[in-house]
Design an enzyme around this catalytic site. Sequence first.
Site, PDB file in Angstrom:
ATOM      1  CD1 TRP A   1      32.602  43.139  36.568  1.00 59.50           C
ATOM      2  CD2 TRP A   1      34.299  41.737  36.223  1.00 59.50           C
ATOM      3  NE1 TRP A   1      33.386  43.664  35.575  1.00 59.50           N
ATOM      4  CE2 TRP A   1      34.437  42.828  35.343  1.00 59.50           C
ATOM      5  CE3 TRP A   1      35.263  40.717  36.164  1.00 59.50           C
ATOM      6  CZ2 TRP A   1      35.487  42.939  34.425  1.00 59.50           C
ATOM      7  CZ3 TRP A   1      36.313  40.825  35.249  1.00 59.50           C
ATOM      8  CH2 TRP A   1      36.417  41.924  34.399  1.00 59.50           C
TER       9      TRP A   1
ATOM     10  CG  ASP B   1      35.476  41.537  42.852  1.00 62.03           C
ATOM     11  OD1 ASP B   1      36.089  42.597  43.087  1.00 62.03           O
ATOM     12  OD2 ASP B   1      35.338  41.079  41.696  1.00 62.03           O
TER      13      ASP B   1
ATOM     14  CE  LYS C   1      37.232  48.076  38.252  1.00 67.38           C
ATOM     15  NZ  LYS C   1      37.220  48.287  36.847  1.00 67.38           N
TER      16      LYS C   1
HETATM   17  C1  LIG Z   1      34.065  43.953  39.951  1.00 73.55           C
HETATM   18  C2  LIG Z   1      35.298  43.558  39.199  1.00 73.55           C
HETATM   19  N1  LIG Z   1      35.959  42.431  39.544  1.00 73.55           N
HETATM   20  C3  LIG Z   1      37.065  42.044  38.909  1.00 73.55           C
HETATM   21  C4  LIG Z   1      37.590  42.761  37.859  1.00 73.55           C
HETATM   22  C5  LIG Z   1      38.834  42.279  37.181  1.00 73.55           C
HETATM   23  O1  LIG Z   1      39.878  43.086  37.511  1.00 73.55           O
HETATM   24  P1  LIG Z   1      41.327  42.965  36.823  1.00 73.55           P
HETATM   25  O2  LIG Z   1      41.136  43.357  35.403  1.00 73.55           O
HETATM   26  O3  LIG Z   1      42.133  43.910  37.611  1.00 73.55           O
HETATM   27  O4  LIG Z   1      41.760  41.552  36.970  1.00 73.55           O
HETATM   28  C6  LIG Z   1      36.957  43.952  37.467  1.00 73.55           C
HETATM   29  C7  LIG Z   1      37.519  44.759  36.366  1.00 73.55           C
HETATM   30  O5  LIG Z   1      36.948  45.676  35.875  1.00 73.55           O
HETATM   31  C8  LIG Z   1      35.786  44.350  38.151  1.00 73.55           C
HETATM   32  O6  LIG Z   1      35.154  45.465  37.795  1.00 73.55           O
END
Ligand SMILES: Cc1ncc(COP(=O)(O)O)c(C=O)c1O
Length: 360
Positions: free
Chosen positions: A102, A172, A196
């Site tokens: 991520w 994040d 989540k």
């Molecule tokens: C740590 C993290 N950042 C970003 C995201 C991306 O999120 P989204 O799918 O809501 O854009 C996720 C999705 O699982 C994630 O776990």
Amino acid sequence: MARVYNFSAGPSTIAEPVLERAREEFMDWRGSGMSVLEMSHRGPEFVSIAAKTEEDLRDILGIPDHYGVLFLQGGATTQFSMVPMNLAAEGGLACYVDTGSWSLKAIEEARKICEVHIAASSMGSNYSAIPEEATWDLKKSAAYLHYTSNETIGGIEFPGIPACGGLPVVCDMSSNILSRPIEVDRFALIYAGAQKNMGAAGITVVIVRNELLARASRKLPSMLDYAQHAKNQSMLNTPPTFIWYLLGLVLDWIKSLGGLESLARMNSRKAAKLYQAIDDSSFYSNPIQPKFRSRMNIPFILADAALDERFLAEAEQEGLMNLKGHRSVGGMRASIYNAMPEAGVDRLVSFMGEFERRYG
Ligand SMILES: Cc1ncc(COP(=O)(O)O)c(C=O)c1O
């Protein structure tokens, strides 16, 4: 009705009292004669729901008054672009810490907007540890430092908040927000998708120091401009009203449990049980150095990958669902967010023991 234990990484399990309350209120929200789904986002009913949700989030997380709270769309993925667009100047520099999938996605998007400097990377340990902060290469001229507090795929989590040499810290927190108390004032900006620990997919919370709201040095489309969202109470366009409401119900549930201190204790206990089961066995393993092991997403592999399909099929028969690891990692992953009851972890641990006795 038979509900399963759902170990999905997101969208993920939601606490039953939250789902039940949503069901009770579904047709007629508190005597309004309307479902929340049908309400105008500008009407008094929904405006009160939105205001209470923000108030409760501020209360639970201890968000100081000089921070704004935004409820946005486009997922955390949109924040990968909005953060550099709003916080870095044209041709400016930002520092990023690479701890896995991520953070790498955030880096890839930021590179389209500004200069990116990788201050530290877990690559050297094959993403099993976070480099000690003393070794980070921070650039004083950077607009901010970005890190991912919990890597949902790799199962690696920052044990605390890094100091980051005084740079504004952007985090994040998608997969561990509300899992323990945090000092919000250590951050310039926090963002997290809701699917989540905050309910359902469709809303992304951004907590940002007010002074940064008008930082954007470039002309931005309104939907990508924090200042515009703040000025319009996150109602620049029609927001995902039901998901916003559901987040409010999740916050009520968190309050009923005693807040983040209680959740932190429960989360540590659940994770410790699962890691103990993995470490006590020679059949299951988790590659992350203990200090950095995630309390939310626990990947593990079986000694014999040929047994993976059987493990998943038999787990499903026991009502233990969505344990398949991310396609990039393989093996298994148990996501045990706030809403996963300890009984679900106990059931998984006991199933793992039995499976090992039969096939290990
Ligand atoms: C740590 C993290 N950042 C970003 C995201 C991306 O999120 P989204 O799918 O809501 O854009 C996720 C999705 O699982 C994630 O776990």
